[in-house]
Design a protein around this motif. Structure first.
Motif, PDB file in Angstrom:
ATOM      1  N   ASP B 186       0.813  -1.215   0.000  1.00 42.65           N
ATOM      2  CA  ASP B 186       0.000   0.000   0.000  1.00 42.65           C
ATOM      3  C   ASP B 186       0.847   1.265   0.000  1.00 42.65           C
ATOM      4  N   PHE B 187       2.113   1.129   0.420  1.00 41.61           N
ATOM      5  CA  PHE B 187       2.985   2.302   0.455  1.00 41.61           C
ATOM      6  C   PHE B 187       3.676   2.564  -0.880  1.00 41.61           C
ATOM      7  N   ALA B 188       3.623   1.554  -1.789  1.00 36.97           N
ATOM      8  CA  ALA B 188       4.445   1.596  -3.004  1.00 36.97           C
ATOM      9  C   ALA B 188       4.241   2.879  -3.812  1.00 36.97           C
ATOM     10  N   ASN B 189       2.979   3.306  -3.968  1.00 37.57           N
ATOM     11  CA  ASN B 189       2.723   4.480  -4.807  1.00 37.57           C
ATOM     12  C   ASN B 189       2.458   5.753  -4.007  1.00 37.57           C
ATOM     13  N   GLU B 190       2.876   5.738  -2.719  1.00 36.63           N
ATOM     14  CA  GLU B 190       2.677   6.924  -1.883  1.00 36.63           C
ATOM     15  C   GLU B 190       4.009   7.617  -1.618  1.00 36.63           C
ATOM     16  N   LEU B 202      14.100   3.780  11.244  1.00 32.67           N
ATOM     17  CA  LEU B 202      12.652   3.863  11.036  1.00 32.67           C
ATOM     18  C   LEU B 202      12.043   2.468  11.174  1.00 32.67           C
ATOM     19  N   ASP B 203      11.161   2.311  12.150  1.00 34.30           N
ATOM     20  CA  ASP B 203      10.554   0.994  12.362  1.00 34.30           C
ATOM     21  C   ASP B 203       9.845   0.502  11.111  1.00 34.30           C
ATOM     22  N   LEU B 204       9.111   1.404  10.447  1.00 33.79           N
ATOM     23  CA  LEU B 204       8.370   1.022   9.250  1.00 33.79           C
ATOM     24  C   LEU B 204       9.327   0.469   8.192  1.00 33.79           C
ATOM     25  N   TRP B 205      10.443   1.115   8.031  1.00 34.05           N
ATOM     26  CA  TRP B 205      11.426   0.680   7.036  1.00 34.05           C
ATOM     27  C   TRP B 205      12.002  -0.677   7.403  1.00 34.05           C
ATOM     28  N   ARG B 206      12.492  -0.784   8.618  1.00 35.82           N
ATOM     29  CA  ARG B 206      13.155  -2.005   9.073  1.00 35.82           C
ATOM     30  C   ARG B 206      12.229  -3.210   9.042  1.00 35.82           C
ATOM     31  N   LYS B 207      11.023  -3.033   9.547  1.00 34.55           N
ATOM     32  CA  LYS B 207      10.157  -4.190   9.795  1.00 34.55           C
ATOM     33  C   LYS B 207       9.155  -4.468   8.678  1.00 34.55           C
ATOM     34  N   LEU B 210      11.441  -2.715   3.991  1.00 36.97           N
ATOM     35  CA  LEU B 210      12.668  -3.392   3.578  1.00 36.97           C
ATOM     36  C   LEU B 210      12.446  -4.888   3.332  1.00 36.97           C
ATOM     37  N   PRO B 211      11.802  -5.610   4.304  1.00 33.77           N
ATOM     38  CA  PRO B 211      11.557  -7.044   4.053  1.00 33.77           C
ATOM     39  C   PRO B 211      10.724  -7.292   2.787  1.00 33.77           C
ATOM     40  N   ALA B 212       9.791  -6.374   2.487  1.00 30.61           N
ATOM     41  CA  ALA B 212       8.913  -6.583   1.333  1.00 30.61           C
ATOM     42  C   ALA B 212       9.506  -6.013   0.050  1.00 30.61           C
ATOM     43  N   GLY B 213      10.638  -5.353   0.148  1.00 35.89           N
ATOM     44  CA  GLY B 213      11.271  -4.776  -1.027  1.00 35.89           C
ATOM     45  C   GLY B 213      10.500  -3.607  -1.621  1.00 35.89           C
ATOM     46  N   VAL B 214       9.738  -2.936  -0.805  1.00 31.92           N
ATOM     47  CA  VAL B 214       8.976  -1.773  -1.270  1.00 31.92           C
ATOM     48  C   VAL B 214       9.763  -0.511  -0.976  1.00 31.92           C
ATOM     49  N   SER B 215       9.830   0.390  -1.956  1.00 28.25           N
ATOM     50  CA  SER B 215      10.655   1.581  -1.763  1.00 28.25           C
ATOM     51  C   SER B 215       9.929   2.826  -2.274  1.00 28.25           C
ATOM     52  N   PRO B 216       9.078   3.411  -1.463  1.00 27.58           N
ATOM     53  CA  PRO B 216       8.254   4.549  -1.902  1.00 27.58           C
ATOM     54  C   PRO B 216       9.069   5.831  -2.026  1.00 27.58           C
ATOM     55  N   LEU B 217       8.471   6.846  -2.607  1.00 25.44           N
ATOM     56  CA  LEU B 217       9.057   8.183  -2.600  1.00 25.44           C
ATOM     57  C   LEU B 217       9.149   8.652  -1.163  1.00 25.44           C
ATOM     58  N   ARG B 218      10.092   9.584  -0.895  1.00 29.20           N
ATOM     59  CA  ARG B 218      10.298   9.988   0.500  1.00 29.20           C
ATOM     60  C   ARG B 218      10.371  11.492   0.628  1.00 29.20           C
ATOM     61  N   ARG B 219      10.070  11.949   1.811  1.00 28.04           N
ATOM     62  CA  ARG B 219      10.185  13.368   2.103  1.00 28.04           C
ATOM     63  C   ARG B 219      10.373  13.452   3.615  1.00 28.04           C
ATOM     64  N   THR B 220      11.190  14.377   4.113  1.00 28.84           N
ATOM     65  CA  THR B 220      11.455  14.404   5.552  1.00 28.84           C
ATOM     66  C   THR B 220      11.028  15.717   6.185  1.00 28.84           C
ATOM     67  N   SER B 221      10.804  15.637   7.489  1.00 23.90           N
ATOM     68  CA  SER B 221      10.504  16.833   8.272  1.00 23.90           C
ATOM     69  C   SER B 221      10.931  16.581   9.715  1.00 23.90           C
ATOM     70  N   GLU B 222      11.400  17.638  10.386  1.00 20.88           N
ATOM     71  CA  GLU B 222      11.917  17.517  11.757  1.00 20.88           C
ATOM     72  C   GLU B 222      10.806  17.377  12.786  1.00 20.88           C
ATOM     73  N   LEU B 223       9.672  18.031  12.511  1.00 18.77           N
ATOM     74  CA  LEU B 223       8.668  18.185  13.555  1.00 18.77           C
ATOM     75  C   LEU B 223       7.426  17.346  13.308  1.00 18.77           C
ATOM     76  N   THR B 224       6.902  16.785  14.390  1.00 17.40           N
ATOM     77  CA  THR B 224       5.705  15.964  14.293  1.00 17.40           C
ATOM     78  C   THR B 224       4.528  16.755  13.719  1.00 17.40           C
ATOM     79  N   VAL B 225       4.323  17.968  14.231  1.00 12.71           N
ATOM     80  CA  VAL B 225       3.208  18.779  13.723  1.00 12.71           C
ATOM     81  C   VAL B 225       3.335  19.031  12.236  1.00 12.71           C
TER      82      VAL B 225
END
Lengths: 305, 305
Positions: B186-190, B202-207, B210-225
DNA sequence: GATAATCATGAATTAAATTCATTCAAAACA
DNA sequence: TGTTTTGAATGAATTTAATTCATGATTATC
């Protein structure tokens, strides 16, 4: 892990000054307490007392736990009173009939404490010395009677308060001061000084003199200090609770001696109507009496139901 | 008779709102707690809670006991800190290395509380996000590291803190909001929005990814809000701790969904040098973290050693 | 220096708390 | 309105912990 049980043990330890007496106080064996203390010290990885001395001494860590114990157990008592009030309501009536003079010594502090905790309970003392205090209960002229024997009677239950030793006292230079232990015959040629109450209310009379057929001269006085003064002035001998004479012993006015090989033990029970035994304020009054008395009077021992 | 054990149960009951969750919290079975509570209510002869509702409600009597519990357990904790100081002294050094952004949410309150209890311990945070926080321990640049896996290593011990669920979040009108449970695909096209840390943190990445070989587009931000805002603006999806997003869920900005059939669980451990494991202030810091976190963050679960 | 008295200790026992297996009750779901 | 799921209650079995018993060690006491 720390439990209230451990804190109750610490309080008993402080009040008695020895492991074996503390064990008796909390209705366990000396061995049980020894194990319990060992476990506590292992848990905190440090000694809590020095057992070398008599009475035993608390270490700094032990003192800290003791302070915690006092604080917590007070708060538990307070919370449990609140629960009792939530369940049964605040109000009630508690008229106490007392048949012994010295009883007032421990009764007053306990009543003071109780009055603060149960302001809505009408607390009263049924004055005068009645031959039959339990009769006052059945005729509903009193709600609780302090008695020295638990004679079974329909509609009445007896709850143990505590026991203590009655000691004989004489002037320091009186011949009887030489004897370590007195027997009934030792009273034969003495003047016995006692409170002005019926004979059957005197433990010495009931348990020692009457069985032995000994009937000494008698003289009465209302006040403990007056009795002590008469004894110190070689006007006679008396038998009083150990905790009542201890302060005078320390000042050397009189000396105290054991009566009978096993000592003369005096017991106190609260008698109440069976229907009232479940009342929360009634039970709390009894707890208060026990707790305050054990904490302040020396030499008390527990009394099993 | 009341014991501290019962009071510990009451606190757990309030914090979890159910018997079975409270049981887990205090490392017992639901049955054990049910018996324990029944015994308590029998002892006080009155109900302490209403189990009909979820979360269960305390009666007046229950509330009174709960107040007692909080008071007493605080005092016990305080006394035990004093005992620890008596045994080991007041001072020490405690430099905390943190590798996760959201950790600060629970770390700050715990550190505040700790600072008051141990004024003589030098408390510090080792700033920056290190790839190898345990290395900081061995080189003595930190004394405690917060990590998400307990990888065995010589000279290091791991102490469990707690576990929680990581949930996926999207905007309410995003197609993924329709799915109750998300899978890796479900993350593949997000676009995945996350904190700027190495992937393996990143727990999502590790667990999952990565195991499923899915590599979505990424974007980062420092703050939760900021992450929440990006998600709400349909810029992408994110995976965050349930307790961190709960306030935003309630306002309806975003919706949360389970990741994987069992949910994606995240675990936290404290890593420390073996030699420091016996330090009283170290253990107290860990207790404080657990206690404060369980009391304030919703949905935490215990983590066995 | 002998003799109680008090405390400590390990094994045996007892009591209490906890778990297991199951039922019961209520809520959620279709 | 059944049906399924979830949480709590219950009684018996089990485990764990606390306590006692029997005894030895240690410390006060005369």
């Amino acid at each position: 892990m720390l439990e209230l049980r451990h804190l109750r043990t610490l309080i008993a330890l402080q009040e008695t000054g020895s492991v074996s007496l503390a064990a008796e106080r909390v209705f366990l064996t000396q061995s049980a307490l020894s194990h319990q203390l060992k476990q506590l010290e292992a848990y905190y990885q440090q000694p809590l007392f020095e057992r070398k001395s008599q009475p035993l001494r608390f270490t700094l860590a032990g003192e800290r736990l003791l302070a915690l114990a006092r604080d917590l157990l007070d708060k538990v008592a307070s919370a449990e009173r609140d629960l009792a009030r939530i369940r049964q309501g605040e109000a009630g009536e508690l008229r106490v009939a007392v048949e012994c003079h010295t009883c007032f010594d421990w009764l007053m502090p306990a009543m003071d404490s109780f009055r603060q905790h149960w302001p809505a309970v009408e607390l009263d003392i049924v004055s005068g010395f009645h031959a039959d205090p339990v009769g006052l209960l059945l005729t509903r002229r009193a709600d609780l009677a302090i008695v020295s024997e638990a004679e079974p009677q329909a509609g009445i239950v007896h709850q143990p308060l505590f026991a203590y030793e009655m000691v004989g006292i004489v002037a320091r230079d009186h011949p009887l001061a030489e004897k370590k232990v007195w027997q009934a015959q030792d009273f034969a040629n003495e003047t016995l000084i006692h409170y002005p109450v019926p004979d059957e209310m005197l433990d010495l009379w009931r348990k020692v003199l009457l069985p032995a057929g000994v009937s000494p001269l008698r003289r009465t006085s209302e006040l403990t200090v007056a009795i002590i003064q008469l004894v110190a002035s070689r006007r006679g001998v008396a038998a009083l609770p150990f905790w009542a004479v201890k302060p005078y012993l320390e000042r050397g006015y009189v000396v105290a001696r054991r009566i009978g090989e096993q000592g003369l033990s005096s017991e106190l029970y609260a008698a109440l109507r069976s229907e009232d035994a479940g009342l929360a304020y009634m039970q709390d009054f009894l707890s208060t009496v026990r707790e305050r008395s054990f904490a302040t009077l020396p030499g008390l021992t527990v009394l099993e139901g």
